[in-house]
Design an enzyme around this catalytic site. Structure first.
Site, PDB file in Angstrom:
ATOM      1  N   TYR A 119      47.473  40.275  42.740  1.00 17.80           N
ATOM      2  CA  TYR A 119      47.494  41.113  43.943  1.00 17.80           C
ATOM      3  C   TYR A 119      48.841  41.022  44.664  1.00 17.80           C
ATOM      4  CZ  TYR A 119      42.518  42.337  44.326  1.00 17.80           C
ATOM      5  OH  TYR A 119      41.282  42.863  44.134  1.00 17.80           O
ATOM      6  N   LYS A 165      40.450  32.402  32.304  1.00 18.73           N
ATOM      7  CA  LYS A 165      40.622  33.036  31.002  1.00 18.73           C
ATOM      8  C   LYS A 165      41.687  32.220  30.278  1.00 18.73           C
ATOM      9  CE  LYS A 165      39.867  36.455  28.102  1.00 18.73           C
ATOM     10  NZ  LYS A 165      38.573  36.707  27.424  1.00 18.73           N
ATOM     11  N   ASP A 197      34.753  36.396  31.082  1.00 14.34           N
ATOM     12  CA  ASP A 197      33.889  37.374  30.413  1.00 14.34           C
ATOM     13  C   ASP A 197      32.473  36.817  30.230  1.00 14.34           C
ATOM     14  OD1 ASP A 197      35.018  35.551  28.640  1.00 14.34           O
ATOM     15  OD2 ASP A 197      35.403  36.989  27.031  1.00 14.34           O
ATOM     16  N   ASP A 221      37.230  39.230  42.975  1.00 17.52           N
ATOM     17  CA  ASP A 221      36.947  40.558  43.518  1.00 17.52           C
ATOM     18  C   ASP A 221      35.839  41.207  42.697  1.00 17.52           C
ATOM     19  OD1 ASP A 221      37.323  42.965  45.029  1.00 17.52           O
ATOM     20  OD2 ASP A 221      38.465  43.783  43.342  1.00 17.52           O
ATOM     21  N   ASP A 225      31.380  41.523  43.624  1.00 16.30           N
ATOM     22  CA  ASP A 225      30.590  42.767  43.670  1.00 16.30           C
ATOM     23  C   ASP A 225      29.394  42.636  42.724  1.00 16.30           C
ATOM     24  OD1 ASP A 225      32.529  44.011  45.386  1.00 16.30           O
ATOM     25  OD2 ASP A 225      32.243  45.937  44.381  1.00 16.30           O
TER      26      ASP A 225
HETATM   27  C1  IPM Z   1      37.669  43.431  48.752  1.00 15.43           C
HETATM   28  C2  IPM Z   1      38.415  44.729  48.487  1.00 15.43           C
HETATM   29  C3  IPM Z   1      39.905  44.490  48.600  1.00 15.43           C
HETATM   30  C4  IPM Z   1      40.283  43.462  47.531  1.00 15.43           C
HETATM   31  C5  IPM Z   1      40.777  45.749  48.472  1.00 15.43           C
HETATM   32  C6  IPM Z   1      40.356  46.850  49.405  1.00 15.43           C
HETATM   33  C7  IPM Z   1      42.228  45.436  48.680  1.00 15.43           C
HETATM   34  O1  IPM Z   1      38.044  45.253  47.257  1.00 15.43           O
HETATM   35  O2  IPM Z   1      37.861  42.848  49.843  1.00 15.43           O
HETATM   36  O3  IPM Z   1      36.890  43.010  47.904  1.00 15.43           O
HETATM   37  O4  IPM Z   1      40.413  43.844  46.355  1.00 15.43           O
HETATM   38  O5  IPM Z   1      40.442  42.301  47.890  1.00 15.43           O
HETATM   39 MN    MN Z   2      36.350  44.221  46.299  1.00 17.01          MN
END
Ligand code: IPM
Ligand code: MN
Ligand code: NAD
Length: 328
Positions: A119, A165, A197, A221, A225
């Site tokens: 990032y 990884k 993975d 990240d 999710d």
């Molecule tokens: C998160 C978001 C951010 C990230 C983006 C919007 C920069 O996806 O906070 O999970 O990838 O950290």
């Molecule tokens: Mn995110």
């Protein structure tokens, strides 16, 4: 008087932030709320996603409450709202992003490195058009977030999965070496190394096998999710981004600005309110109010359900139910 900078941002950001502000104003803690421009809206009005005054206010406050940034109209553009979020995280030095996922028998805490890795590496295009994003980690960047994860593991089930990884990436081999070194200070914590993975697969097969997970920035990240998906979705996923003790943290839901439901009044404010609870605990040391707010949100969403939870309730219906559960 504790001062909280609120960054509502874009899309559903202001809609869910409104509910958090109602709750914070109702608490008998004399909190001062300081709303500031941030994100796509700030680019349009002030020319920067993170205006200097917003950054200065964030550095000087006790804690930052952030909703979400991102607008489709900036897709493909060089100056993007998301850059404001990344810069803010870097400037505040919040290297550890705690993303809890809880539901039924699942109770995991993902600790994501937040201000390093791909990032923040060099990126760009070569003359021949080839694009690049450089992934680098220094040992000290791995060490500090690893310590945070081990400390937290100690307060929980004393089991930590470090995700990497290392079969391919040099940064992951360094990651593993440093984690093994840090682990020597935490012999009471059971350490496992797992490839990213396989980790994605194991989360699907049996989410309950995980307690604390430690990841680099991008793996975290993606996996957070995924973990949220097993625990009611992004409408419920909260996070705390913290750095050195005594510096302000950023408390932010895992979700984004959700352009697909913006303006409809149906965004679930639970992730925002649970992030507010993390702010009370980690940001202000108000553990009792944090516990009460957590319980109030979980109680409220049991019966008052927004569409993402299969119901027809509105954003403010959930806010009303949370305030009622708190006794306000
Ligand atoms: C998160 C978001 C951010 C990230 C983006 C919007 C920069 O996806 O906070 O999970 O990838 O950290
Ligand atoms: Mn995110
Ligand atoms: P998103 O998290 O905004 O939305 C993904 C899906 O989850 C959508 O279907 C959305 O409707 C749903 N969702 C998210 N939050 C919800 C809530 N509170 N209640 C009900 N449903 C909810 O992710 P995306 O669509 O990939 O990204 C949209 C924008 O947000 C992009 O610009 C992205 O960069 C940005 N983003 C910002 C942050 C942040 O500010 N921390 C995090 C992730 C994405």
């Amino acid at each position: 008087m504790p001062r909280i900078v609120t960054l509502a941002g874009d899309g559903i950001g202001p809609e869910v932030m409104a509910e958090a502000e109602r709750v914070l104003r109702a608490l008998p803690l004399g909190l001062e709320l300081d709303p500031r421009p941030f994100g796509g809206g700030a680019i349009k009005t002030l020319g920067a996603a993170l205006p200097d005054e917003t950054l200065a206010a964030c550095k000087a406050c006790d804690a930052v409450l952030l909703a979400a940034v991102g607008l489709p109209e900036f897709d493909g553009k060089q100056v993007r709202p998301e850059l404001g979020l990344l810069t803010l995280r870097k400037e505040l030095g919040v290297y550890a992003n705690l993303r809890p996922a809880k539901s039924g028998k699942i109770d995991l805490l993902l600790v994501r490195e937040l201000i390093g890795g791909i990032y923040f590496g060099k990126r760009g295009r070569h003359e021949d058009g080839t694009a690049y994003d450089i992934l680098e980690y220094a040992a000290h960047e791995v060490e500090r977030v690893a310590r945070t994860a081990f400390e937290l593991a100690r307060t929980r089930r004393k089991k930590l999965h470090s995700v990497d990884k290392a079969n391919v990436l040099e940064t992951s081999r360094l990651w593993r070496e440093v984690v093994i070194e840090v682990a020597k200070d935490y012999p009471d914590v059971e350490l496992h190394h797992i490839y990213v993975d396989n980790c994605a697969l194991q989360l699907v097969l049996d989410t309950t096998q995980f307690d604390v997970m430690l990841t680099e920035n991008m793996f975290g990240d993606i996996l957070s999710d995924e973990a949220a998906g097993f625990c009611g979705g992004l409408g419920l996923a909260a996070s705390a981004s913290i750095g050195k003790p005594g510096t302000p943290g950023i408390f932010e839901p895992v979700h984004g600005s959700a352009p697909d439901i913006t303006g409809k009044g149906i965004a679930n404010p639970a992730a925002m309110l649970l992030s507010t609870s993390l702010l009370l605990a980690y940001g202000l040391g108000e553990h009792e109010w944090a516990r009460k707010l957590d319980a109030a949100v979980l109680h409220a969403i049991d019966t008052v359900k927004t569409p993402d939870q299969g119901g027809t309730a509105s954003t403010s219906d959930v806010g009303d139910a949370v305030l009622a559960a708190l006794g306000f």
